[in-house]
Design an enzyme around this catalytic site. Structure first.
Site, PDB file in Angstrom:
ATOM      1  CB  VAL A  15      -0.976   0.001   1.207  1.00 62.75           C
ATOM      2  CG1 VAL A  15      -1.859   1.237   1.165  1.00 62.75           C
ATOM      3  CG2 VAL A  15      -1.829  -1.260   1.212  1.00 62.75           C
ATOM      4  NE  ARG A  46      10.972  -3.797  10.047  1.00 66.06           N
ATOM      5  CZ  ARG A  46       9.829  -4.476   9.973  1.00 66.06           C
ATOM      6  NH1 ARG A  46       9.385  -4.916   8.822  1.00 66.06           N
ATOM      7  NH2 ARG A  46       9.124  -4.702  11.067  1.00 66.06           N
ATOM      8  CB  VAL A 130     -14.211  -0.532   4.979  1.00 65.46           C
ATOM      9  CG1 VAL A 130     -15.439  -1.404   4.730  1.00 65.46           C
ATOM     10  CG2 VAL A 130     -13.971  -0.363   6.468  1.00 65.46           C
ATOM     11  N   GLY A 132     -11.354  -1.920   0.313  1.00 61.66           N
ATOM     12  CA  GLY A 132     -10.279  -1.419  -0.551  1.00 61.66           C
ATOM     13  C   GLY A 132     -10.608  -0.112  -1.236  1.00 61.66           C
ATOM     14  N   GLY A 185      -0.228  -9.027  -3.695  1.00 64.78           N
ATOM     15  CA  GLY A 185      -0.353  -7.990  -2.657  1.00 64.78           C
ATOM     16  C   GLY A 185      -1.757  -7.845  -2.109  1.00 64.78           C
ATOM     17  CE  LYS A 203     -11.138  -5.418   4.453  1.00 70.69           C
ATOM     18  NZ  LYS A 203     -10.830  -6.381   3.391  1.00 70.69           N
TER      19      LYS A 203
HETATM   20  N1  LIG Z   1      -2.656  -4.905   0.527  1.00 70.12           N
HETATM   21  C1  LIG Z   1      -3.904  -4.511   0.414  1.00 70.12           C
HETATM   22  O1  LIG Z   1      -4.567  -4.723  -0.612  1.00 70.12           O
HETATM   23  C2  LIG Z   1      -4.549  -3.759   1.539  1.00 70.12           C
HETATM   24  C3  LIG Z   1      -5.826  -3.218   1.324  1.00 70.12           C
HETATM   25  C4  LIG Z   1      -6.437  -2.505   2.346  1.00 70.12           C
HETATM   26  C5  LIG Z   1      -5.791  -2.350   3.547  1.00 70.12           C
HETATM   27  N2  LIG Z   1      -4.560  -2.905   3.741  1.00 70.12           N
HETATM   28  C6  LIG Z   1      -3.901  -2.656   5.027  1.00 70.12           C
HETATM   29  O2  LIG Z   1      -2.798  -1.809   4.784  1.00 70.12           O
HETATM   30  C7  LIG Z   1      -1.761  -2.080   5.714  1.00 70.12           C
HETATM   31  C8  LIG Z   1      -0.494  -2.412   4.968  1.00 70.12           C
HETATM   32  O3  LIG Z   1      -0.724  -3.506   4.144  1.00 70.12           O
HETATM   33  P1  LIG Z   1       0.311  -3.943   2.999  1.00 70.12           P
HETATM   34  O4  LIG Z   1      -0.415  -4.930   2.180  1.00 70.12           O
HETATM   35  O5  LIG Z   1       0.911  -2.761   2.369  1.00 70.12           O
HETATM   36  O6  LIG Z   1       1.381  -4.712   3.885  1.00 70.12           O
HETATM   37  P2  LIG Z   1       2.923  -4.947   3.550  1.00 70.12           P
HETATM   38  O7  LIG Z   1       3.389  -6.011   4.454  1.00 70.12           O
HETATM   39  O8  LIG Z   1       3.128  -5.094   2.087  1.00 70.12           O
HETATM   40  O9  LIG Z   1       3.587  -3.554   3.974  1.00 70.12           O
HETATM   41  C9  LIG Z   1       3.869  -3.172   5.278  1.00 70.12           C
HETATM   42  C10 LIG Z   1       5.219  -2.482   5.211  1.00 70.12           C
HETATM   43  O10 LIG Z   1       5.470  -1.857   6.474  1.00 70.12           O
HETATM   44  C11 LIG Z   1       6.844  -2.073   6.758  1.00 70.12           C
HETATM   45  N3  LIG Z   1       7.060  -1.963   8.198  1.00 70.12           N
HETATM   46  C12 LIG Z   1       6.489  -2.685   9.177  1.00 70.12           C
HETATM   47  N4  LIG Z   1       6.989  -2.308  10.364  1.00 70.12           N
HETATM   48  C13 LIG Z   1       7.901  -1.319  10.127  1.00 70.12           C
HETATM   49  C14 LIG Z   1       8.764  -0.560  10.926  1.00 70.12           C
HETATM   50  N5  LIG Z   1       8.783  -0.710  12.242  1.00 70.12           N
HETATM   51  N6  LIG Z   1       9.555   0.365  10.347  1.00 70.12           N
HETATM   52  C15 LIG Z   1       9.534   0.538   9.017  1.00 70.12           C
HETATM   53  N7  LIG Z   1       8.733  -0.168   8.176  1.00 70.12           N
HETATM   54  C16 LIG Z   1       7.935  -1.095   8.745  1.00 70.12           C
HETATM   55  C17 LIG Z   1       7.139  -3.469   6.245  1.00 70.12           C
HETATM   56  O11 LIG Z   1       8.525  -3.651   6.066  1.00 70.12           O
HETATM   57  C18 LIG Z   1       6.371  -3.453   4.931  1.00 70.12           C
HETATM   58  O12 LIG Z   1       7.164  -2.939   3.887  1.00 70.12           O
HETATM   59  C19 LIG Z   1      -2.299  -3.201   6.595  1.00 70.12           C
HETATM   60  O13 LIG Z   1      -2.910  -2.628   7.721  1.00 70.12           O
HETATM   61  C20 LIG Z   1      -3.349  -3.860   5.712  1.00 70.12           C
HETATM   62  O14 LIG Z   1      -4.343  -4.518   6.455  1.00 70.12           O
HETATM   63  C21 LIG Z   1      -3.923  -3.597   2.764  1.00 70.12           C
HETATM   64  N1  LIG Z   2      -6.420  -8.646   2.663  1.00 72.02           N
HETATM   65  C1  LIG Z   2      -7.484  -7.749   2.344  1.00 72.02           C
HETATM   66  C2  LIG Z   2      -6.943  -6.445   1.836  1.00 72.02           C
HETATM   67  C3  LIG Z   2      -7.992  -5.405   1.617  1.00 72.02           C
HETATM   68  O1  LIG Z   2      -8.520  -4.976   2.831  1.00 72.02           O
HETATM   69  C4  LIG Z   2      -8.391  -8.374   1.317  1.00 72.02           C
HETATM   70  O2  LIG Z   2      -7.971  -9.322   0.659  1.00 72.02           O
HETATM   71  O3  LIG Z   2      -9.532  -7.933   1.175  1.00 72.02           O
HETATM   72 NA    NA Z   3     -12.874   1.787   0.844  1.00 71.93          NA
END
Ligand SMILES: NC(=O)c1ccc[n+]([C@@H]2O[C@H](COP(=O)([O-])OP(=O)(O)OC[C@H]3O[C@@H](n4cnc5c(N)ncnc54)[C@H](O)[C@@H]3O)[C@@H](O)[C@H]2O)c1
Ligand SMILES: N[C@@H](CCO)C(=O)O
Ligand code: NA
Length: 439
Positions: A15, A46, A130, A132, A185, A203
């Site tokens: 994201v 990181r 919620v 996406g 992803g 959600k």
């Molecule tokens: N992927 C999706 O489609 C999606 C959709 C809606 C919501 N979300 C939400 O978005 C958030 C992120 O999801 P994502 O899919 O991008 O996850 P991801 O694991 O791809 O990304 C999280 C990133 O945060 C970094 N991170 C974690 N702790 C850290 C720290 N202490 N210092 C620096 N970097 C740190 C990780 O290294 C990673 O790169 C989550 O809460 C997830 O539920 C994801």
């Molecule tokens: N893991 C979640 C990301 C979006 O919230 C999904 O697949 O719907």
């Molecule tokens: Na939304």
């Protein structure tokens, strides 16, 4: 451009990277629509990333970024419920507005976080949390604000829906499709959240809170996932005219005086008649059906997970906040468009002849040898690809209707091809054309 709004993006995963890319791709749109200068001042990561503009601070000290004077809006996209909670509360206490995609955190600790935001007069926005990219929180908060919500039903986990769809349509195995959802992803860091229904329950708790005006009560959501669903059940259900979907339901029960007497909150697989819209929401798509008074039923549909869709929702919240911050500065409301830049003020609206669509053509010809070959030759010489062709039996003396579907073509090309077809001796009537869009 009145003011600069500085963003910090904490977490550069799916994201976070999606948000950076969106800002790079659409910066002009963001500025034009908000009337403000939007810039990333810091990213929390990181490891140092060499694909990030060197003018942006990179740091692994997320707490310091969250409190930095050089940041107006903190975007939390690291996920999880421990460090993310500390960072968000730290940011709020330092007067920062927060945008988060973290449904797990809000479902579990949202009551406390929203109260803290209230106390500190900052916003915590969570459209991305919620469904996406579907702007369902905005719909609930703004577009349906005057309605009483009776119930809502939603396919609100993209990963689960993607798995069920691929298993049904292509006979793939659960583990194989889950691995692909992770690579794309879509999945949570711990994909058990997706397949056991926990993510959908997070959600649903958020949706129910905003729909019914009740506190967040994630612990009260009945939760079943998709791991018990077999292909055999999917096939039996289909034979009976149903699809199996994982659905979250929030239903308000009321007494005779129209007072809410209870609320159902449940996520589980459910059979839906195959002709219903929700039964046809496939792949990573999500959809939320809302029944409200007096509007009635409305349906919201789109990508429920993935970098682009989620970044869109994150930035929708950022844009709301930017407008508020800039409006306060300027002391007036942002108009329909903040401004129209010179290069857009005389953008031409394309002439119909320049537009591209597919076509359905109905051509009436004498039933003579070579007629079809003549028509297809004209189309091919005009560079028009035929997608399908159907020659019906003659319906009046010696005349045959020929139906042709074409791939997209520029209208002017089609006009000249049709003129040539109509000029053939064997053609009896004007060619009927209806445009065709796969949508
Ligand atoms: N992927 C999706 O489609 C999606 C959709 C809606 C919501 N979300 C939400 O978005 C958030 C992120 O999801 P994502 O899919 O991008 O996850 P991801 O694991 O791809 O990304 C999280 C990133 O945060 C970094 N991170 C974690 N702790 C850290 C720290 N202490 N210092 C620096 N970097 C740190 C990780 O290294 C990673 O790169 C989550 O809460 C997830 O539920 C994801
Ligand atoms: N893991 C979640 C990301 C979006 O919230 C999904 O697949 O719907
Ligand atoms: Na939304």
């Amino acid at each position: 451009m009145s003011k600069s709004i500085k963003l910090a993006i904490l977490g550069l995963g799916t994201v976070g990277t999606g948000v950076v890319n969106l800002i790079n791709d659409n910066l002009d749109e963001l500025k034009r629509r908000s009337g403000c200068n939007i810039m990333i001042s810091a990213v929390g990561t990181r490891r140092q990333r060499d694909d990030i503009d060197p003018a942006i601070t990179q740091s692994d000290d997320l707490m310091a970024i969250a409190a930095s004077d050089d940041v107006d809006i903190v975007i939390e996209v690291i996920g999880g419920t421990t460090l993310a909670k500390d960072i968000i509360t730290h940011a709020i206490r330092h007067g920062k507005h927060v945008v988060t995609a973290n449904k797990a955190l809000l479902a579990e600790h949202g009551n406390e976080i929203f109260a803290l935001a209230e106390e500190n007069k900052v916003h915590v926005a969570y459209e991305a949390a919620v469904a996406g990219g579907i702007p369902i929180i905005k719909v609930m908060r703004e577009a349906l604000a005057a309605n009483k919500v009776n119930w809502l039903a939603g396919i609100i986990n993209g990963t689960g829906n993607f798995i069920m769809t691929e298993m049904r349509d292509k006979g793939r195995t659960f583990d194989d499709v889950l691995a692909e959802a992770q690579a794309l992803g879509y999945a949570e860091a711990d994909p058990t959240f997706d397949v056991e229904g926990i993510d959908a329950a997070h959600k649903l708790a958020l949706l129910a809170s905003i729909a019914f005006g009740i506190p967040l009560q994630f612990d009260k959501v009945y939760c079943e996932g998709i791991t018990g669903i077999t292909l055999q059940d999917v096939n039996y259900a289909e034979e009976l005219g149903y699809r199996i979907k994982h659905v979250g339901f929030a239903v308000r029960h009321q007494d005779d005086n129209n007072i809410a007497s209870g609320i159902e909150l449940r996520v589980h697989p459910t059979l839906i008649p195959e002709d219903k819209l929700l039964a046809n929401v496939n792949g990573v798509k999500n959809a939320v059906l809302v029944d409200s008074h007096p509007l009635g039923q409305t349906l919201y549909y789109g990508d429920g997970a993935g970098a682009g869709a989620t970044a869109s929702a994150v930035m929708a919240d950022v844009m709301d906040l930017v407008r508020v911050l800039c409006t306060n500065e300027q002391g007036h409301h942002v108009p329909h468009l903040a401004f129209i830049p010179e290069e857009l003020s005389d953008t031409p609206i394309l002439d119909a002849e320049q537009m591209t669509t597919g076509y359905y053509l109905r051509v009436h010809a004498y039933d003579s040898p070579g007629v079809l070959a003549n028509i297809t030759r004209i189309l091919s010489e005009a560079g028009i690809n035929i997608d399908a062709i159907l020659q019906k039996p003659a319906h009046k003396a010696g005349q045959v209707p020929v139906i042709i579907l074409t791939l997209p073509v520029v209208e002017s090309q089609m006009n000249s091809a049709i003129a040539k077809i109509e000029a053939l001796d064997t053609i009896t009537d004007k060619v009927v054309r209806i445009r065709l869009d796969e949508l």
